[in-house]
Enzyme design. Structure first.
Site, PDB file in Angstrom:
ATOM      1  NE  ARG A  26      -3.347   1.685   3.636  1.00  0.00           N
ATOM      2  CZ  ARG A  26      -2.739   0.805   2.946  1.00  0.00           C
ATOM      3  NH1 ARG A  26      -3.334   0.002   2.800  1.00  0.00           N
ATOM      4  NH2 ARG A  26      -1.461   0.940   2.741  1.00  0.00           N
ATOM      5  NE  ARG A  62      -0.632  -0.928   6.276  1.00  0.00           N
ATOM      6  CZ  ARG A  62       0.484  -1.540   5.612  1.00  0.00           C
ATOM      7  NH1 ARG A  62       0.447  -2.494   4.927  1.00  0.00           N
ATOM      8  NH2 ARG A  62       1.798  -1.457   6.035  1.00  0.00           N
ATOM      9  CE1 TYR A  67      12.173   6.641   6.007  1.00  0.00           C
ATOM     10  CE2 TYR A  67      12.722   7.824   7.939  1.00  0.00           C
ATOM     11  CZ  TYR A  67      12.334   6.755   7.389  1.00  0.00           C
ATOM     12  OH  TYR A  67      11.945   5.773   8.010  1.00  0.00           O
ATOM     13  CG  ASP A  85       4.862   9.922   7.929  1.00  0.00           C
ATOM     14  OD1 ASP A  85       4.475   8.899   8.034  1.00  0.00           O
ATOM     15  OD2 ASP A  85       6.097  10.293   7.108  1.00  0.00           O
ATOM     16  NE  ARG A  90       3.426   5.052  11.723  1.00  0.00           N
ATOM     17  CZ  ARG A  90       4.172   4.559  10.641  1.00  0.00           C
ATOM     18  NH1 ARG A  90       3.891   3.324  10.161  1.00  0.00           N
ATOM     19  NH2 ARG A  90       5.072   5.006  10.249  1.00  0.00           N
TER      20      ARG A  90
END
Ligand code: 1CP
Length: 351
Positions: A46, A37, A158, A82, A33
């Site tokens: 973003r 952010r 998921y 992702d 990562r």
């Protein structure tokens, strides 16, 4: 200079050399990562598009991948995408909701599984191939381009639970109660993941990483069935199709099972989570197996002298072995960017 010391030609990229089993000092470094952010330039991008659009727009995804490379000259650049792009590309509905994470239309029966279409993956991920081609052209020469996928077990969590969870109880119950259905889902993901990673390699990825973030939820019998066996099939599939491409496996929080995972899957590098004592892991694994990791992301966020000390402790524990410096999990969004710079300097400081 190097050529005077060593008579054989040494591949230029430090990260690839380590994945080939060579000890490089100081170790190459990149962070899970690392595009994220915590970077102001990431937050600026973003605002322009939603997450899936960012993943599938080559100019944006390439820009986001390059941001941490420009700032810190990382040794590895990981494709901005992702792990849930694969089920989405097979037709499963996916949304990323602010403050909640991914939300998927859950797969809980045969009809929902049959509705998935691996045949449409290649077309849907075509823009991601283009991102890799851009990156292969634009990355600085010493930087290794990394492709990735989630491992079948973690992606299935998921898909079946329908989003983030601490326990993924629906998925683990399905594996026990309907082993035929669950086994078919894992088999589908194993083939689709192999094909997608081969596609990433053909578009320019020089090595690939398999994220099994939730592997530690499984007891040994289930771990062997749903983590080790599919991962071995993916490793064998990639090796048969594209010999020589290096594979990093990350069975997060697997404890002692990580050792069996490394041995039985045949990965070239074992990525270690924060719970691993790297010196102990090194003593238990063959000396040619590269280890990746494993600074605690909270120590990075906290910064200061303890960050430098911990980075040096991990680095020194693996001196003389193939080691890729990394975190034990992803960079936290509230990490000050200057702490990342301090970490990279500490890893590279040999004074
Ligand atoms: O813009 C945003 O805020 C979206 C946040 C985000 C980002 C930046 C998500 C949503 N995914 C990503 C990118 C991403 N994800 C990368 C690429 C770039 C990089 O590492 O720099 C990678 C490799 C991943 C992998 C990923 N996604 C994993 C495996 C690694 C891990 O963190 O354990 C997992 C589990 C996911 C699922 C996911 N994607 C995003 C969220 C919020 C989640 C759920 C996480 C959870 O359940 O806790």
């Amino acid at each position: 200079m190097d050529s005077e010391i060593s008579p054989r030609p040494v591949p230029a990229k430090p990260l690839l050399r380590v994945l080939h089993g060579e000890a490089v000092w100081p170790p190459p470094v990149w962070l899970m990562r690392q595009a994220g952010r915590y970077l102001p330039e990431f937050r600026a991008e973003r605002a322009k598009a939603d997450f899936l659009t960012r993943c599938t727009t080559p100019d944006i995804a390439a820009e986001l991948t390059l941001q941490p490379i420009r700032r810190y000259a990382m040794d590895g650049a990981i494709l901005f995408s992702d792990i849930l792009v694969l089920p989405w590309a097979m037709g499963q509905d996916l949304k990323f909701i602010e403050g909640r994470g991914p939300v998927m239309e859950p797969i809980r029966n045969r009809a929902a599984l049959d509705a998935l279409s691996p045949a449409r993956v290649a077309e849907t991920v075509a823009p991601i191939q283009e991102t890799l081609r851009i990156l292969a052209r634009e990355l600085p020469q010493p930087t290794t381009l990394l492709g990735f996928a989630g491992s079948p077990f973690t992606v299935s969590c998921y898909m079946v639970d329908g989003g983030s969870s601490r326990e993924f109880g629906v998925t683990r119950a399905m594996a026990l109660q309907d082993p035929a259905l669950y086994g078919d889902l894992i088999a589908l993901l194993t083939q689709a993941t192999t094909d997608m990673l081969i596609g990433q390699i053909d578009a320019g990825a020089e090595a690939v990483m398999l994220f099994d973030s939730w592997a530690g939820l499984l007891p040994p019998s289930q771990f062997r069935k749903h983590v080790i066996a599919p991962t071995r099939a993916i490793v064998e599939g990639i090796r048969a199709a594209r010999p020589g491409v290096k594979i990093i496996g990350f069975p997060r929080l697997a404890g002692l099972m990580a050792i069996e995972y490394a041995r039985e899957t045949g990965v070239d590098a074992l990525a270690c989570d924060t719970s691993v004592d790297m010196a102990q892991m090194a003593a238990l694994c063959p000396s040619t197996l590269a280890l990746q990791g494993n600074l605690d992301p909270i120590i990075l966020r906290n910064g200061g002298q303890s960050l430098i000390d911990e980075a040096h402790t991990i680095r020194n524990a693996l001196k003389g072995r193939p080691h890729v410096f990394n975190l034990g999990h992803g960079v936290m969004p509230d990490t000050p960017p200057e702490h990342v710079g301090a970490l990279v300097d500490a890893v590279r400081d040999i004074g």
